[in-house]
Design a protein around this motif. Structure first.
Motif, PDB file in Angstrom:
ATOM      1  N   ASP A   1     -52.592 -44.773  32.879  1.00 33.55           N
ATOM      2  CA  ASP A   1     -52.407 -44.591  31.435  1.00 33.55           C
ATOM      3  C   ASP A   1     -53.519 -43.729  30.847  1.00 33.55           C
ATOM      4  O   ASP A   1     -53.277 -42.899  29.982  1.00 33.55           O
ATOM      5  N   GLU A   2     -54.729 -43.930  31.365  1.00 32.31           N
ATOM      6  CA  GLU A   2     -55.880 -43.170  30.896  1.00 32.31           C
ATOM      7  C   GLU A   2     -55.732 -41.683  31.250  1.00 32.31           C
ATOM      8  O   GLU A   2     -56.075 -40.804  30.467  1.00 32.31           O
TER       9      GLU A   2
ATOM     10  N   GLN B   1     -53.171 -40.074  28.917  1.00 38.56           N
ATOM     11  CA  GLN B   1     -53.772 -39.864  27.595  1.00 38.56           C
ATOM     12  C   GLN B   1     -54.738 -38.676  27.633  1.00 38.56           C
ATOM     13  O   GLN B   1     -54.774 -37.868  26.712  1.00 38.56           O
TER      14      GLN B   1
END
Length: 67
Positions: free
Chosen positions: A2-3, A6
């Motif tokens: 997810d990082e 992003q």
């Protein structure tokens, strides 16, 4: 994971902003060139004065040839 997604989104957003600013600068430059072309083509006389250097404002006159 997810990082990483992003991070890529932020990078993409940053690149889009940079491209937009670059395009704006190019548009401004194009408009300025068009203005200068217009002035050169539609000037009433063919003599122009310009300052050779801001710190030493000696004026010079140039003669442009008409079409």
């Amino acid at each position: 994971m997810d990082e990483q997604v992003q991070s890529f989104e932020l990078l993409l957003e940053s690149l889009i902003k940079m491209l937009g600013k670059s395009n704006q600068k190019m548009d401004d430059l194009s408009k300025r060139v068009c203005q200068l072309e217009f002035l050169l083509l539609h000037a009433s006389n063919n003599e122009y004065s310009f300052i050779t250097h801001p710190e030493h404002p000696k004026r010079k006159t140039i003669k442009l040839f008409s079409n």
